[in-house]
Design a protein around this motif. Sequence first.
Motif, PDB file in Angstrom:
ATOM      1  N   PRO A  69       0.821  -1.219   0.000  1.00 49.68           N
ATOM      2  CA  PRO A  69       0.000   0.000   0.000  1.00 49.68           C
ATOM      3  C   PRO A  69       0.852   1.265   0.000  1.00 49.68           C
ATOM      4  CG  PRO A  69      -0.761  -1.568   1.663  1.00 49.68           C
ATOM      5  CD  PRO A  69       0.570  -2.070   1.186  1.00 49.68           C
ATOM      6  N   LEU A  70       0.218   2.385  -0.343  1.00 49.55           N
ATOM      7  CA  LEU A  70       0.907   3.674  -0.345  1.00 49.55           C
ATOM      8  C   LEU A  70       1.266   4.128   1.067  1.00 49.55           C
ATOM      9  CD1 LEU A  70      -1.165   5.637  -3.033  1.00 49.55           C
ATOM     10  CD2 LEU A  70       1.167   4.761  -3.269  1.00 49.55           C
ATOM     11  N   GLU A  71       0.462   3.728   2.065  1.00 51.31           N
ATOM     12  CA  GLU A  71       0.734   4.097   3.445  1.00 51.31           C
ATOM     13  C   GLU A  71       1.855   3.209   3.977  1.00 51.31           C
ATOM     14  OE1 GLU A  71      -2.262   3.166   2.304  1.00 51.31           O
ATOM     15  OE2 GLU A  71      -3.041   5.208   2.017  1.00 51.31           O
ATOM     16  N   LEU A  72       3.048   3.799   4.106  1.00 51.27           N
ATOM     17  CA  LEU A  72       4.210   3.006   4.482  1.00 51.27           C
ATOM     18  C   LEU A  72       4.326   2.937   6.007  1.00 51.27           C
ATOM     19  CD1 LEU A  72       6.765   4.233   1.806  1.00 51.27           C
ATOM     20  CD2 LEU A  72       5.474   2.109   1.851  1.00 51.27           C
ATOM     21  N   ASP A  73       3.683   1.935   6.594  1.00 49.17           N
ATOM     22  CA  ASP A  73       3.743   1.715   8.034  1.00 49.17           C
ATOM     23  C   ASP A  73       3.946   0.226   8.259  1.00 49.17           C
ATOM     24  OD1 ASP A  73       1.260   0.660   7.391  1.00 49.17           O
ATOM     25  OD2 ASP A  73       0.152   2.379   8.171  1.00 49.17           O
ATOM     26  N   PHE A 108      -5.546  -4.206  -1.593  1.00 51.99           N
ATOM     27  CA  PHE A 108      -5.105  -3.867  -0.248  1.00 51.99           C
ATOM     28  C   PHE A 108      -6.277  -3.458   0.645  1.00 51.99           C
ATOM     29  CE2 PHE A 108      -1.277  -2.245  -2.793  1.00 51.99           C
ATOM     30  CZ  PHE A 108      -0.712  -3.512  -2.822  1.00 51.99           C
ATOM     31  N   SER A 109      -7.339  -2.918   0.037  1.00 57.83           N
ATOM     32  CA  SER A 109      -8.540  -2.528   0.779  1.00 57.83           C
ATOM     33  C   SER A 109      -9.741  -2.625  -0.154  1.00 57.83           C
ATOM     34  CB  SER A 109      -8.412  -1.100   1.324  1.00 57.83           C
ATOM     35  OG  SER A 109      -8.477  -0.152   0.273  1.00 57.83           O
ATOM     36  N   ASP A 110     -10.936  -2.537   0.417  1.00 59.13           N
ATOM     37  CA  ASP A 110     -12.169  -2.643  -0.376  1.00 59.13           C
ATOM     38  C   ASP A 110     -12.349  -1.462  -1.320  1.00 59.13           C
ATOM     39  OD1 ASP A 110     -12.744  -4.993   0.901  1.00 59.13           O
ATOM     40  OD2 ASP A 110     -14.021  -4.058   2.427  1.00 59.13           O
ATOM     41  N   THR A 111     -11.671  -0.355  -1.055  1.00 60.07           N
ATOM     42  CA  THR A 111     -11.836   0.859  -1.866  1.00 60.07           C
ATOM     43  C   THR A 111     -10.712   1.036  -2.883  1.00 60.07           C
ATOM     44  OG1 THR A 111     -10.678   2.202  -0.211  1.00 60.07           O
ATOM     45  CG2 THR A 111     -13.082   2.002  -0.003  1.00 60.07           C
ATOM     46  N   ASN A 112      -9.849   0.054  -3.014  1.00 62.96           N
ATOM     47  CA  ASN A 112      -8.672   0.234  -3.866  1.00 62.96           C
ATOM     48  C   ASN A 112      -8.929  -0.032  -5.345  1.00 62.96           C
ATOM     49  OD1 ASN A 112      -6.589   1.208  -2.253  1.00 62.96           O
ATOM     50  ND2 ASN A 112      -5.171  -0.361  -2.968  1.00 62.96           N
TER      51      ASN A 112
END
Length: 321
Positions: free
Chosen positions: A10-14, A26-30
Amino acid sequence: MTKMNWWACPLELDEASKLRGLDKYFSDTNKFMTADPLTISLRGAMIREKKDLFSQNDLAIMTTFQFGKEPPVQKLHYMCKNVKCGWQGDFFNDIILSIRDFKDLDSGLALRTQIYDMDKFDKDLVEKICGIASSTATAFPYLAPYVGAASFGSKALLDVIHDLDKHDEIVDQRVKLEAVASGTGHHLLQPGYFICFREPIDAAAEDLSLDSELHVIKGDGKEFDRFSYAVVEVQREFKEQKDLEIDPKAATLIAELSGQGQSGKSALEFLRGTIDTYTKFRKLERVQELQAKTDLNDSEKALLEELKGDKELKAFMPKPA
């Protein structure tokens, strides 16, 4: 999981930035929807191989994208002499493609990333290219002869681009991304970082992830250093300027007409489609111009009625002011 060249996160690098396969969202909205904007960028490349024992790499980094059966678009992002191994990200222009309206969801997006060490080529050419690094001619080599760039050796540049795979390969990998249902075995197009490795790898089994500098790291926090890779970013945004939105289409048209295209589509057929779209647009512009006038002469009235009667344009006709 089997070994693959392409992985993503994902774009959120955590803590969720571990690399995973491309067959699930990665998510339902992707998932991309009709009319979504789309921008794909080449964020950087980690170079681990040195192809010449007696000198540093002379790097060329290119990408090619293709929607469905449309002609492919090539873009040169980087060319430099004597490049040390390590991270490279200072590109001429990092955008691979950017569109306001992603309407062709049924058309898969084929993406190719190429990184080569260029041996036996004109060294002076690289210096000249670096001198005009931000130009249209550099980003889209097939436009070079048409934008006053002949002086830096546009033919030599085209020869390098056309024969790039004759040099020493560092990374050269393709992937086809599609906006389809998750879990169907397809490689999914979605916002995220896509990592293109030089060699197939099981990134999940090796516990690889992407850090805040977009470097691949191992589970122990140390950098992955076995071989080279490139990092591509997919965003649901439109970031391109108008001229750079049009230039890829112009470069593609020129490549097709010069016999250098790769679409398998007749150059004449591609030219006809391009000119037909342009002609329709100009007719609509003329209708709008005539409807805005308050006093039309007889010829103008006849022309307006003729254009308004065009069946191909009827659905797109602007309403009178």
